[in-house]
Design a protein around this motif. Structure first.
Motif, PDB file in Angstrom:
ATOM      1  N   THR A   9       0.928  -0.969  -0.068  1.00  0.00           N
ATOM      2  CA  THR A   9       0.033   0.078   0.066  1.00  0.00           C
ATOM      3  C   THR A   9       0.590   1.312  -0.067  1.00  0.00           C
ATOM      4  O   THR A   9       0.294   2.297  -0.163  1.00  0.00           O
ATOM      5  CB  THR A   9      -1.064  -0.128   1.197  1.00  0.00           C
ATOM      6  N   THR A  10       2.057   1.247   0.309  1.00  0.00           N
ATOM      7  CA  THR A  10       2.925   2.490   0.452  1.00  0.00           C
ATOM      8  C   THR A  10       4.001   2.169  -0.394  1.00  0.00           C
ATOM      9  O   THR A  10       4.641   1.154  -0.745  1.00  0.00           O
ATOM     10  CB  THR A  10       3.130   2.695   1.672  1.00  0.00           C
ATOM     11  N   PRO A  11       4.702   3.248  -0.860  1.00  0.00           N
ATOM     12  CA  PRO A  11       6.177   3.073  -1.669  1.00  0.00           C
ATOM     13  C   PRO A  11       7.263   3.131  -0.706  1.00  0.00           C
ATOM     14  O   PRO A  11       8.403   3.529  -0.917  1.00  0.00           O
ATOM     15  CB  PRO A  11       6.264   4.504  -2.301  1.00  0.00           C
ATOM     16  N   GLN A  38      -0.180  -0.952  -5.108  1.00  0.00           N
ATOM     17  CA  GLN A  38      -1.517  -0.001  -5.015  1.00  0.00           C
ATOM     18  C   GLN A  38      -0.880   1.529  -4.976  1.00  0.00           C
ATOM     19  O   GLN A  38       0.054   1.697  -4.354  1.00  0.00           O
ATOM     20  CB  GLN A  38      -2.169  -0.191  -3.819  1.00  0.00           C
ATOM     21  N   LEU A  39      -1.505   2.165  -5.865  1.00  0.00           N
ATOM     22  CA  LEU A  39      -1.235   3.427  -6.053  1.00  0.00           C
ATOM     23  C   LEU A  39       0.474   4.037  -5.822  1.00  0.00           C
ATOM     24  O   LEU A  39       0.852   3.631  -6.639  1.00  0.00           O
ATOM     25  CB  LEU A  39      -2.177   4.340  -5.017  1.00  0.00           C
ATOM     26  N   ASP A  40       0.670   4.896  -4.965  1.00  0.00           N
ATOM     27  CA  ASP A  40       2.266   5.086  -5.086  1.00  0.00           C
ATOM     28  C   ASP A  40       3.049   4.187  -4.847  1.00  0.00           C
ATOM     29  O   ASP A  40       4.359   4.118  -5.195  1.00  0.00           O
ATOM     30  CB  ASP A  40       2.345   5.925  -3.634  1.00  0.00           C
ATOM     31  N   ALA A  41       2.805   2.842  -4.522  1.00  0.00           N
ATOM     32  CA  ALA A  41       3.678   1.977  -4.338  1.00  0.00           C
ATOM     33  C   ALA A  41       4.368   1.305  -5.641  1.00  0.00           C
ATOM     34  O   ALA A  41       5.372   0.751  -5.806  1.00  0.00           O
ATOM     35  CB  ALA A  41       2.984   0.501  -3.874  1.00  0.00           C
ATOM     36  N   ALA A  43       5.557   3.335  -7.685  1.00  0.00           N
ATOM     37  CA  ALA A  43       6.928   3.863  -8.212  1.00  0.00           C
ATOM     38  C   ALA A  43       7.943   3.021  -7.691  1.00  0.00           C
ATOM     39  O   ALA A  43       9.126   3.000  -8.414  1.00  0.00           O
ATOM     40  CB  ALA A  43       7.009   5.237  -7.376  1.00  0.00           C
ATOM     41  N   ARG A  46       9.810   1.365 -10.759  1.00  0.00           N
ATOM     42  CA  ARG A  46      10.625   2.349 -11.495  1.00  0.00           C
ATOM     43  C   ARG A  46      12.145   1.892 -11.848  1.00  0.00           C
ATOM     44  O   ARG A  46      12.673   1.567 -10.695  1.00  0.00           O
ATOM     45  CB  ARG A  46      10.495   3.642 -11.106  1.00  0.00           C
ATOM     46  N   GLY A  85      -2.069   3.605 -10.116  1.00  0.00           N
ATOM     47  CA  GLY A  85      -0.909   4.005  -9.615  1.00  0.00           C
ATOM     48  C   GLY A  85      -0.022   4.465 -10.681  1.00  0.00           C
ATOM     49  O   GLY A  85       1.096   5.353 -10.562  1.00  0.00           O
ATOM     50  N   LEU A  88      -0.400   7.943 -11.448  1.00  0.00           N
ATOM     51  CA  LEU A  88      -0.095   8.807 -10.305  1.00  0.00           C
ATOM     52  C   LEU A  88       1.331   8.949 -10.271  1.00  0.00           C
ATOM     53  O   LEU A  88       1.834   9.919  -9.957  1.00  0.00           O
ATOM     54  CB  LEU A  88      -0.622   8.059  -9.189  1.00  0.00           C
ATOM     55  N   CYS A  89       2.081   7.878 -10.497  1.00  0.00           N
ATOM     56  CA  CYS A  89       3.629   7.843 -10.795  1.00  0.00           C
ATOM     57  C   CYS A  89       4.142   8.417 -11.951  1.00  0.00           C
ATOM     58  O   CYS A  89       5.544   8.340 -12.220  1.00  0.00           O
ATOM     59  CB  CYS A  89       4.206   6.480 -10.381  1.00  0.00           C
TER      60      CYS A  89
END
Length: 121
Positions: A9-11, A38-41, A43, A46, A85, A88-89
């Motif tokens: 859930t988190t980066p 999920q979402l920011d994770a 990133a 990359r 995500g 978002l990223c």
């Protein structure tokens, strides 16, 4: 063996590392495992895939985050990047590591069998 499905859930690279270790262990034992970033994770996927603690892990004889991701995939762990995500990223699906799928939370939950263990990292 009940499947494990983990939502990252988190980066935080160490949360991803922990989820990958658990999923790889599950797969090595013959069980199904999947991770949903999920979402920011997202990133964390990359290129180049690196984590602040990679040097310490390599010094201890453990794989770095990129190697751990590749090893988990080789064991059959499914890795899914959240489509929202990616947006978002500022990433496109074609820059994801080979074999990483793109999906959403609805699809991830629809594919989660009622007997599966759903974990959050």
């Amino acid at each position: 063996m009940r499947a494990i499905r983990i939502v990252v859930t988190t980066p935080d690279a160490e949360r991803l590392r922990g989820a990958l270790v658990l999923a790889a262990a599950q797969a090595a034992l013959g069980g199904a495992a999947a991770l949903f970033l999920q979402l920011d994770a997202v990133a964390l996927l990359r290129a180049p895939i690196v984590a602040p603690q990679d040097v310490a892990h390599r010094a201890a004889g453990l794989p770095d985050l990129a190697t751990l991701l590749a090893e988990a995939q080789a064991l059959g762990v499914t890795i899914i990047a959240c489509q929202s995500g990616l947006a978002l990223c500022g990433m496109a699906a074609d820059v994801l590591p080979s074999g990483v799928e793109v999906g959403g939370p609805v699809g991830f939950l629809q594919a989660t069998d009622e007997d599966a263990r759903l974990l959050f990292a």
